[in-house]
Design an enzyme around this catalytic site. Structure first.
Site, PDB file in Angstrom:
ATOM      1  CE  LYS A  86      -3.930   1.885   2.645  1.00  0.00           C
ATOM      2  NZ  LYS A  86      -4.850   1.613   3.775  1.00  0.00           N
ATOM      3  CB  SER A 161      -7.606   3.751   2.681  1.00  0.00           C
ATOM      4  OG  SER A 161      -6.991   3.019   3.734  1.00  0.00           O
ATOM      5  CB  SER A 185      -8.765   0.896   5.295  1.00  0.00           C
ATOM      6  OG  SER A 185      -9.428   2.135   5.336  1.00  0.00           O
TER       7      SER A 185
END
Length: 447
Positions: A86, A161, A185
């Site tokens: 990420k 996210s 997320s």
């Protein structure tokens, strides 16, 4: 008309453990596997836009080093496995922006602890995957890297996210990822893309190097980091690699020894009919396997009260205590009262887990929704023909987040539009591997 993509992972593509095994056996090499992953990204990622920071030349050098390590007798568990991380994790030499234009030129000089541990285990880092600004949405769209599309339907969100993370997995580009979770997320993108994701027990994994760009202060309350994968074995291995301390093993238990509470509704939020129906079908399937199933329990905390407290703590944490609506700042006394409420809520959940091994609930009340640029506070959803505020859906991630419990998002099927349905398996504090074990049972129970 929805655009159904042809980027779903092929059955023949290896997972992380399978890839490492093939490299150790001499069937392939770290460099060949890295080149294959690069080719998949270059062939598939165009319309998805998941892998937004690419470091392919460095990855090739890393892979060559992994092949040298293997020749020298190294047996690290992820030796040569290519993966992405990420964008919000620091990787030395690559930008960490959190999707914020003022941070677009920030380049960290050190790896996050999680990245260091993955590299020590032999992983090859190909690049970084997309996020929303401040990691504060359940879709991944930002002014630096643009929008990530769901690999199953490009007109729909990949989640957030960790949306780029889950889309990279769901399209078969990589076998392993790491994300972070404070409001679903990890779990929500995993559900939206038909992959697995684990939100660990709070504090079980180090968040060092997962900082707001250019800072090194205390990490936010509630927030955790964790792995995403395409199967349970890879998820469990990555969790062990990333954990600060060994987590309790789940053991090899027959289905008949498990007691599970299944929730297909929440007093604060709607659940779409296909998801509720899938949960009912799952409960019946688990019962047929011998699992003791309950649909209600007096041991559950008051979920409406929990949701109000969770949203208050979440908003304070994300805004770092600065009111966003002109209200008075939260006082220290109010914050301590909120922490007391959190601890009391956690005790209630811990008492419930004296009777149950796991609670299964929706990861979110909807599957991947169409792209929507409406600001989150004003966004709405249509569920079974009724309009409802989007923000109410945080009730489902909050089930595990507020009491700081582990939860595994696991795919169980698809809705009538062909979009993946995922549910979350919540377990007791530090019983992370129990959550994964029950999720494995869940995944195997569905046709």
């Amino acid at each position: 008309m929805a655009t159904i993509a042809s980027t779903r992972p092929a059955v023949s593509e290896r997972g992380a453990i399978e890839t490492a095994k093939a490299i150790r056996s001499g069937e392939t090499t770290a460099l060949l596997e890295t080149e294959a992953a690069i080719a998949r990204i270059e062939a598939r990622d165009g319309p998805i836009n998941a892998v937004v920071v690419r470091d392919f030349d460095s990855a090739r050098h890393q892979a060559q080093e992994m092949d040298r390590r293997l020749a020298a007798g190294d047996t690290a568990s992820l030796l040569g496995v290519p993966m992405t991380v990420k964008e919000s994790f620091d990787v030395a030499g690559l930008p960490t922006t959190w999707g914020l234009e003022p941070a677009k030129d920030f380049i960290p000089t050190n790896d996050a602890v999680a990245v260091k541990r993955l590299k020590a285990a032999g992983a090859v880092i190909l690049g970084k995957t997309n996020v929303p600004p401040l990691l504060a949405d359940l879709q991944s769209n930002n002014p630096i890297y643009g929008r990530t599309n769901n690999p199953h339907d490009h007109s729909r969100v990949a989640g957030g996210s960790s949306g780029g993370s889950a889309a990279a997995l769901g399209s078969g580009m990589v076998p392993l990822e790491i994300g972070s979770d404070i409001g679903g997320s990890i779990r929500v993108p995993a559900a939206f893309n038909g992959v697995w994701g684990h939100k660990p027990t709070f504090g079980a994994l180090s968040r060092d190097g997962h900082y707001f760009p250019g800072t090194d202060g205390a990490p936010g309350e509630l927030s955790v980091i964790g792995p995403l994968a395409r199967n349970a074995d890879d998820l469990a291995l990555a969790l062990n690699i990333l954990s600060n301390h060994p987590l309790k093993r789940a053991g090899n238990r027959p289905a008949s020894e498990y007691r599970v509470l299944v929730l297909n509704e929440h007093p604060s939020a709607r659940v779409a009919t296909p998801i509720a129906a899938a949960l009912n079908e799952l409960a019946d399937a688990l019962h047929d396997l011998g699992v003791h199933i309950d649909r209600t329990s007096d041991l559950l905390p008051d979920l409406e009260t929990q949701q109000r407290a969770y949203m208050k703590m979440l908003n304070i944490t994300i805004a770092r205590g600065v009111p966003q609506d002109g209200a008075a700042p939260t006082t220290l006394i109010e914050w301590f009262d909120l922490r007391d409420e959190q601890v009391r809520n956690k005790r209630q959940w811990n008492q419930l887990f004296g009777q149950y091994d796991a609670v299964i609930a929706p990861t979110l009340g909807v599957t991947a929704f169409p792209h929507d640029a409406t600001p989150l506070p004003k966004r709405i959803l249509e569920i079974d023909g009724d309009v409802t505020p989007f923000g109410l859906q945080f009730a489902f991630p909050g089930l595990a987040t507020f009491p700081m419990l582990p939860a595994t998002s696991v795919p169980i099927g698809v809705d009538p539009d062909g979009m993946p349905i995922g549910v979350q398996v919540i377990a007791d504090t530090f019983n992370d591997h129990t959550a994964i074990a029950v999720a494995r049972l869940v995944n195997g129970a569905m046709p």
